[in-house]
Motif scaffolding. Structure first.
Motif, short mmCIF file in Angstrom:
data_model
loop_
_atom_site.label_atom_id
_atom_site.label_comp_id
_atom_site.label_asym_id
_atom_site.label_seq_id
_atom_site.Cartn_x
_atom_site.Cartn_y
_atom_site.Cartn_z
N PHE A 69 -58.24 94.51 68.08
CA PHE A 69 -59.19 93.70 67.34
C PHE A 69 -58.73 92.25 67.31
O PHE A 69 -57.52 91.98 67.26
N THR A 70 -59.69 91.33 67.27
CA THR A 70 -59.38 89.91 67.18
C THR A 70 -60.30 89.26 66.15
O THR A 70 -61.52 89.44 66.22
N ILE A 71 -59.71 88.52 65.23
CA ILE A 71 -60.49 87.78 64.25
C ILE A 71 -60.52 86.32 64.69
O ILE A 71 -59.49 85.77 65.13
N SER A 72 -61.68 85.70 64.58
CA SER A 72 -61.81 84.31 65.01
C SER A 72 -62.92 83.64 64.22
O SER A 72 -63.64 84.30 63.47
N ARG A 73 -63.07 82.33 64.39
CA ARG A 73 -64.10 81.63 63.65
C ARG A 73 -64.86 80.68 64.55
O ARG A 73 -64.34 80.21 65.57
N ASP A 74 -66.08 80.39 64.15
CA ASP A 74 -66.93 79.40 64.80
C ASP A 74 -67.32 78.40 63.73
O ASP A 74 -68.15 78.70 62.86
N ASN A 75 -66.70 77.23 63.78
CA ASN A 75 -66.95 76.23 62.74
C ASN A 75 -68.40 75.81 62.68
O ASN A 75 -68.97 75.63 61.60
N ALA A 76 -69.01 75.64 63.84
CA ALA A 76 -70.39 75.15 63.88
C ALA A 76 -71.35 76.12 63.19
O ALA A 76 -72.36 75.71 62.63
N LYS A 77 -71.01 77.40 63.21
CA LYS A 77 -71.88 78.41 62.62
C LYS A 77 -71.36 78.92 61.28
O LYS A 77 -71.97 79.81 60.68
N ASN A 78 -70.23 78.36 60.81
CA ASN A 78 -69.61 78.85 59.57
C ASN A 78 -69.49 80.36 59.57
O ASN A 78 -69.78 81.04 58.57
N THR A 79 -69.04 80.86 60.68
CA THR A 79 -69.00 82.31 60.87
C THR A 79 -67.62 82.75 61.31
O THR A 79 -66.99 82.08 62.15
N VAL A 80 -67.18 83.85 60.75
CA VAL A 80 -65.94 84.49 61.19
C VAL A 80 -66.33 85.80 61.88
O VAL A 80 -67.17 86.56 61.38
N TYR A 81 -65.71 86.04 63.02
CA TYR A 81 -66.02 87.21 63.81
C TYR A 81 -64.85 88.20 63.83
O TYR A 81 -63.69 87.81 63.70
N LEU A 82 -65.21 89.45 64.02
CA LEU A 82 -64.21 90.48 64.28
C LEU A 82 -64.62 91.15 65.59
O LEU A 82 -65.61 91.89 65.63
N GLN A 83 -63.88 90.84 66.64
CA GLN A 83 -64.12 91.45 67.94
C GLN A 83 -63.31 92.74 68.00
O GLN A 83 -62.07 92.70 67.87
N MET A 84 -63.99 93.84 68.20
CA MET A 84 -63.34 95.15 68.20
C MET A 84 -63.46 95.76 69.59
O MET A 84 -64.56 96.02 70.07
N ASN A 85 -62.33 95.97 70.22
CA ASN A 85 -62.27 96.56 71.55
C ASN A 85 -61.54 97.90 71.49
O ASN A 85 -60.85 98.19 70.51
N SER A 86 -61.70 98.67 72.54
CA SER A 86 -61.03 99.98 72.64
C SER A 86 -61.23 100.80 71.37
O SER A 86 -60.28 101.34 70.79
N LEU A 87 -62.47 100.86 70.94
CA LEU A 87 -62.76 101.54 69.67
C LEU A 87 -62.49 103.03 69.76
O LEU A 87 -62.68 103.66 70.81
N ARG A 88 -62.04 103.56 68.64
CA ARG A 88 -61.69 104.97 68.53
C ARG A 88 -62.53 105.62 67.43
O ARG A 88 -63.00 104.93 66.52
N PRO A 89 -62.69 106.93 67.48
CA PRO A 89 -63.45 107.60 66.40
C PRO A 89 -62.90 107.30 65.01
O PRO A 89 -63.68 107.18 64.05
N GLU A 90 -61.59 107.12 64.90
CA GLU A 90 -61.01 106.84 63.59
C GLU A 90 -61.31 105.43 63.08
O GLU A 90 -60.99 105.10 61.94
N ASP A 91 -61.93 104.60 63.93
CA ASP A 91 -62.38 103.29 63.48
C ASP A 91 -63.72 103.36 62.75
O ASP A 91 -64.20 102.36 62.22
N THR A 92 -64.31 104.53 62.73
CA THR A 92 -65.58 104.71 62.03
C THR A 92 -65.41 104.42 60.54
O THR A 92 -64.54 105.00 59.88
N ALA A 93 -66.22 103.50 60.03
CA ALA A 93 -66.10 103.09 58.64
C ALA A 93 -67.21 102.09 58.32
O ALA A 93 -67.91 101.61 59.21
N VAL A 94 -67.32 101.78 57.05
CA VAL A 94 -68.12 100.63 56.64
C VAL A 94 -67.18 99.43 56.62
O VAL A 94 -66.11 99.48 56.00
N TYR A 95 -67.58 98.38 57.30
CA TYR A 95 -66.76 97.18 57.40
C TYR A 95 -67.32 96.09 56.48
O TYR A 95 -68.53 95.83 56.48
#
Length: 120
Positions: free
Chosen positions: A72-98
């Motif tokens: 996973f990678t957390i990053s931000r986009d200043n122009a959009k005032n947005t923080v992202y969570l890029q999730m790769n190689s997802l596993r069944p145990e990543d199932t959740a409410v985020y």
């Protein structure tokens, strides 16, 4: 007051990727922390990743839970005032409410949460 609007989650196959977004608006200070948390069925809410943000673009400090490091990678986009969570190689145990969370000073704000399901 701060408002956090999260993008939709979804259903992803194991090994797949998904990006979550958290758009912030309102009275945001020059120093704050945005964190992504998750809560699985019958589980407590755990911190997944966080980013400390200052006005200067090169200040960002990120932290990750051991169970997502390298995936996973957390990053931000200043122009959009947005923080992202890029999730790769997802596993069944990543199932959740985020949930995204913003902390500044003594105040704390939460997004409404979005469901991520990893299943074939």
């Amino acid at each position: 007051q701060v408002r956090l609007v999260q993008s939709r989650g979804g259903l992803v196959q194991p090994g797949g990727s998904l990006r979550l977004g958290c758009a912030a608006s309102g009275d945001i200070s020059s120093l704050f922390v945005v964190g992504w948390y998750r809560q699985g069925p019958g589980s407590q809410r755990d911190l997944v990743a966080s980013i400390v943000i200052r006005d200067t673009a090169d200040y960002d400090r990120t932290t990750y839970a051991d169970f997502v490091k390298g995936r996973f990678t957390i990053s931000r986009d200043n122009a959009k005032n947005t923080v992202y969570l890029q999730m790769n190689s997802l596993r069944p145990e990543d199932t959740a409410v985020y949930y995204c969370n913003l902390r500044q000073g003594s105040s704390e704000y939460w997004g409404l949460g979005t469901q991520v399901t990893v299943s074939s």
